[in-house]
Design a protein around this motif. Structure first.
Motif, mmCIF file in Angstrom:
data_model
loop_
_atom_site.group_PDB
_atom_site.id
_atom_site.type_symbol
_atom_site.label_atom_id
_atom_site.label_comp_id
_atom_site.label_asym_id
_atom_site.label_seq_id
_atom_site.Cartn_x
_atom_site.Cartn_y
_atom_site.Cartn_z
ATOM 1 N N TRP A 185 109.207 46.237 36.623
ATOM 2 C CA TRP A 185 108.224 45.415 35.941
ATOM 3 C C TRP A 185 107.300 44.799 36.987
ATOM 4 O O TRP A 185 107.755 44.245 37.990
ATOM 5 C CB TRP A 185 108.900 44.333 35.122
ATOM 6 C CG TRP A 185 109.772 44.874 34.016
ATOM 7 C CD1 TRP A 185 109.834 46.165 33.573
ATOM 8 C CD2 TRP A 185 110.710 44.141 33.245
ATOM 9 N NE1 TRP A 185 110.749 46.272 32.543
ATOM 10 C CE2 TRP A 185 111.310 45.044 32.332
ATOM 11 C CE3 TRP A 185 111.116 42.817 33.225
ATOM 12 C CZ2 TRP A 185 112.269 44.664 31.413
ATOM 13 C CZ3 TRP A 185 112.079 42.417 32.308
ATOM 14 C CH2 TRP A 185 112.630 43.329 31.409
ATOM 15 N N VAL A 200 101.379 39.713 43.363
ATOM 16 C CA VAL A 200 102.017 40.592 42.392
ATOM 17 C C VAL A 200 103.527 40.512 42.634
ATOM 18 O O VAL A 200 103.981 40.476 43.779
ATOM 19 C CB VAL A 200 101.479 42.046 42.499
ATOM 20 C CG1 VAL A 200 101.774 42.658 43.839
ATOM 21 C CG2 VAL A 200 101.991 42.916 41.376
ATOM 22 N N GLN A 237 104.295 42.141 37.554
ATOM 23 C CA GLN A 237 103.609 40.974 36.981
ATOM 24 C C GLN A 237 102.523 40.506 37.939
ATOM 25 O O GLN A 237 102.786 40.282 39.117
ATOM 26 C CB GLN A 237 104.604 39.836 36.743
ATOM 27 C CG GLN A 237 103.980 38.577 36.158
ATOM 28 C CD GLN A 237 103.512 38.790 34.737
ATOM 29 O OE1 GLN A 237 104.275 39.216 33.885
ATOM 30 N NE2 GLN A 237 102.246 38.526 34.477
ATOM 31 N N CYS A 278 93.504 45.898 38.079
ATOM 32 C CA CYS A 278 93.531 44.512 37.615
ATOM 33 C C CYS A 278 92.146 43.883 37.761
ATOM 34 O O CYS A 278 91.453 44.120 38.753
ATOM 35 C CB CYS A 278 94.563 43.742 38.437
ATOM 36 S SG CYS A 278 94.840 42.083 37.816
ATOM 37 N N SER A 321 113.771 41.467 43.273
ATOM 38 C CA SER A 321 112.308 41.383 43.206
ATOM 39 C C SER A 321 111.694 41.148 44.584
ATOM 40 O O SER A 321 112.372 40.698 45.511
ATOM 41 C CB SER A 321 111.871 40.263 42.261
ATOM 42 O OG SER A 321 112.213 39.002 42.793
ATOM 43 N N MET A 359 101.808 42.133 31.912
ATOM 44 C CA MET A 359 102.795 42.788 32.754
ATOM 45 C C MET A 359 102.720 44.295 32.527
ATOM 46 O O MET A 359 102.538 44.765 31.414
ATOM 47 C CB MET A 359 104.194 42.273 32.407
ATOM 48 C CG MET A 359 105.271 42.913 33.262
ATOM 49 S SD MET A 359 106.907 42.188 33.097
ATOM 50 C CE MET A 359 107.285 42.490 31.393
ATOM 51 N N GLU A 360 102.883 45.031 33.610
ATOM 52 C CA GLU A 360 102.917 46.489 33.566
ATOM 53 C C GLU A 360 104.333 46.959 33.888
ATOM 54 O O GLU A 360 105.112 46.228 34.493
ATOM 55 C CB GLU A 360 101.951 47.082 34.593
ATOM 56 C CG GLU A 360 100.512 46.714 34.383
ATOM 57 C CD GLU A 360 99.888 47.408 33.190
ATOM 58 O OE1 GLU A 360 100.397 48.479 32.802
ATOM 59 O OE2 GLU A 360 98.896 46.895 32.662
ATOM 60 N N LYS A 361 104.646 48.184 33.485
ATOM 61 C CA LYS A 361 105.952 48.760 33.791
ATOM 62 C C LYS A 361 105.770 50.100 34.488
ATOM 63 O O LYS A 361 104.972 50.919 34.060
ATOM 64 C CB LYS A 361 106.771 48.941 32.514
ATOM 65 C CG LYS A 361 107.127 47.613 31.878
ATOM 66 C CD LYS A 361 107.959 47.786 30.631
ATOM 67 C CE LYS A 361 108.244 46.411 30.038
ATOM 68 N NZ LYS A 361 109.028 46.500 28.811
ATOM 69 N N THR A 371 107.649 39.720 46.102
ATOM 70 C CA THR A 371 106.335 39.158 45.787
ATOM 71 C C THR A 371 105.396 39.488 46.941
ATOM 72 O O THR A 371 105.742 39.286 48.105
ATOM 73 C CB THR A 371 106.422 37.632 45.611
ATOM 74 O OG1 THR A 371 107.374 37.333 44.589
ATOM 75 C CG2 THR A 371 105.064 37.047 45.236
#
Length: 134
Positions: free
Chosen positions: A125, A35, A127, A28, A93, A1-3, A95
């Motif tokens: 965040w 994502v 993912q 990636c 969120s 996971m990146e922030k 997607t």
């Protein structure tokens, strides 16, 4: 996971984070999947909407501020109930599918952090969900 770190400059504001997410997806190692961009804040949401005309964000933040104004009538002790409501309306969120290493967004779509209690520095965040063929 990146922030991702997102700095907001107003109480109610939409910040375009599309290019930041594109850069993370490009770095990636897999090329297919999805994502998820998640806001871990109760007063800042995430949405996808038009990115070509800045008036769309102005209209949306103006409308949300009229719909849910800052008010002393809310019972929440911190005085930011309007921001909690706005964040819930936007959602926490989104997607997005990824194909050939690229975000699959519509022609006019952008990804936004939706501030309701700024100015602040927020985290999003990110993912990565690899596809079955990766």
């Amino acid at each position: 996971m990146e922030k991702l770190s997102v700095k907001t400059t107003a109480h109610c504001q939409m910040v375009d984070v599309t290019e930041d997410v594109r850069e993370l997806v490009a770095s990636c190692p897999w090329r297919q999947g999805a994502v998820v961009i998640f806001s871990p804040h109760t007063t800042c949401g995430v949405t996808i909407n038009e990115g070509a005309d800045p008036d769309v964000c102005r209209d949306m933040t103006g409308w949300f501020s009229r719909l849910v104004p800052r008010s002393q009538e809310f019972r929440h002790a911190e005085g930011n109930s309007d921001a909690h409501i706005k964040a819930s309306l936007f959602g926490s969120s989104v997607t997005i599918p990824v194909e050939d290493g690229e975000l699959c967004l519509g022609t006019w779509q952008s990804i936004y952090a939706c501030e309701g209690d700024g100015p602040r520095v927020r985290q999003l965040w990110v993912q990565f969900l690899p596809g079955l063929d990766n």
